[in-house]
Design a protein around this motif. Structure first.
Motif, PDB file in Angstrom:
ATOM      1  N   CYS A  97      -3.892   7.272   4.146  1.00 19.66           N
ATOM      2  CA  CYS A  97      -4.437   6.485   2.858  1.00 19.66           C
ATOM      3  C   CYS A  97      -3.360   5.858   2.245  1.00 19.66           C
ATOM      4  CB  CYS A  97      -4.915   7.392   1.841  1.00 19.66           C
ATOM      5  SG  CYS A  97      -6.486   8.139   2.180  1.00 19.66           S
ATOM      6  N   THR A  98      -1.963   6.298   2.459  1.00 16.05           N
ATOM      7  CA  THR A  98      -0.821   5.500   1.950  1.00 16.05           C
ATOM      8  C   THR A  98      -0.731   4.293   2.704  1.00 16.05           C
ATOM      9  OG1 THR A  98       0.420   7.567   1.430  1.00 16.05           O
ATOM     10  CG2 THR A  98       1.645   5.541   1.638  1.00 16.05           C
ATOM     11  N   ALA A 124      -3.116   1.765   1.712  1.00 13.53           N
ATOM     12  CA  ALA A 124      -3.079   1.316   0.466  1.00 13.53           C
ATOM     13  C   ALA A 124      -1.843   0.229   0.539  1.00 13.53           C
ATOM     14  CB  ALA A 124      -2.727   1.940  -0.588  1.00 13.53           C
ATOM     15  N   ALA A 145      -3.075  -2.927   2.213  1.00 12.01           N
ATOM     16  CA  ALA A 145      -4.084  -3.755   1.300  1.00 12.01           C
ATOM     17  C   ALA A 145      -3.073  -4.620   0.310  1.00 12.01           C
ATOM     18  CB  ALA A 145      -4.863  -2.653   0.484  1.00 12.01           C
ATOM     19  N   ALA A 196      -6.667  -5.017  -4.139  1.00 13.65           N
ATOM     20  CA  ALA A 196      -5.473  -4.321  -3.772  1.00 13.65           C
ATOM     21  C   ALA A 196      -5.024  -3.129  -4.854  1.00 13.65           C
ATOM     22  CB  ALA A 196      -4.279  -5.185  -3.543  1.00 13.65           C
ATOM     23  N   SER A 250      -7.187  -0.406  -4.913  1.00 14.53           N
ATOM     24  CA  SER A 250      -6.827   0.592  -3.629  1.00 14.53           C
ATOM     25  C   SER A 250      -5.736   1.341  -3.971  1.00 14.53           C
ATOM     26  CB  SER A 250      -6.387  -0.364  -2.454  1.00 14.53           C
ATOM     27  OG  SER A 250      -7.483  -1.083  -1.802  1.00 14.53           O
ATOM     28  N   GLY A 251      -4.732   0.937  -4.843  1.00 12.97           N
ATOM     29  CA  GLY A 251      -3.615   1.506  -5.216  1.00 12.97           C
ATOM     30  C   GLY A 251      -4.196   2.875  -6.357  1.00 12.97           C
ATOM     31  N   TRP A 287      -5.867   5.460  -4.253  1.00 15.54           N
ATOM     32  CA  TRP A 287      -4.749   6.149  -3.617  1.00 15.54           C
ATOM     33  C   TRP A 287      -4.047   7.038  -4.251  1.00 15.54           C
ATOM     34  CZ3 TRP A 287       0.788   5.928  -4.583  1.00 15.54           C
ATOM     35  CH2 TRP A 287       1.504   6.723  -3.631  1.00 15.54           C
ATOM     36  N   CYS A 337     -12.991   8.541  -2.442  1.00 18.62           N
ATOM     37  CA  CYS A 337     -11.597   7.691  -2.294  1.00 18.62           C
ATOM     38  C   CYS A 337     -11.505   7.056  -0.832  1.00 18.62           C
ATOM     39  CB  CYS A 337     -10.296   8.673  -2.244  1.00 18.62           C
ATOM     40  SG  CYS A 337     -10.174   9.296  -4.189  1.00 18.62           S
ATOM     41  N   LEU A 359     -11.563   3.048  -0.227  1.00 23.39           N
ATOM     42  CA  LEU A 359     -10.447   2.227   0.306  1.00 23.39           C
ATOM     43  C   LEU A 359     -11.227   1.250   1.514  1.00 23.39           C
ATOM     44  CD1 LEU A 359      -7.552   4.759   0.945  1.00 23.39           C
ATOM     45  CD2 LEU A 359      -7.715   2.693  -0.473  1.00 23.39           C
TER      46      LEU A 359
END
Length: 105
Positions: free
Chosen positions: A27-28, A31, A34, A51, A54-55, A58, A92, A96
């Motif tokens: 996931c990191t 992000a 992105a 983006a 997405s953060g 995350w 989540c 994403l």
């Protein structure tokens, strides 16, 4: 009265903990990619919003994963994953994917 011995979970909690860490790392990376995609070439408004979202997603996943990892670390017999946490992790991950799709458009 016979005493029931404590359950020996073996390596299962450790494997599960490592799986949560791998998923958090994935996931990191999603992000970060992105953010890179949104900023590459000037970026569009939709890309920048996707983006930023997405953060935030995350961070939400990071919180869920951290709670789960801590739960697995505390005892030899960890709690069962609650439905609320499972749904939060699923939302989540799906979010994403949707934000990634929005950035491609």
């Amino acid at each position: 009265m016979t005493r029931v011995p404590d359950r020996d979970p073996g390596l299962q909690p450790e494997r599960t903990r490592l799986a949560w860490r791998r998923t958090t790392l994935s996931c990191t990376v999603a992000a970060v990619l992105a953010a890179k995609q949104a900023l590459h070439g000037g970026g569009t408004a939709v890309g920048l919003v996707a983006a930023a979202l997405s953060g935030l997603v995350w961070l939400g996943f990071l919180a869920v994963a951290h709670r789960r990892i801590q739960s697995l670390t505390r005892s030899a017999r960890p709690e069962v994953l609650r439905a609320r946490e499972a749904v939060a992790a699923l939302v989540c991950v799906a979010a994403l994917a949707l934000f990634a799709l929005a950035m491609l458009l």
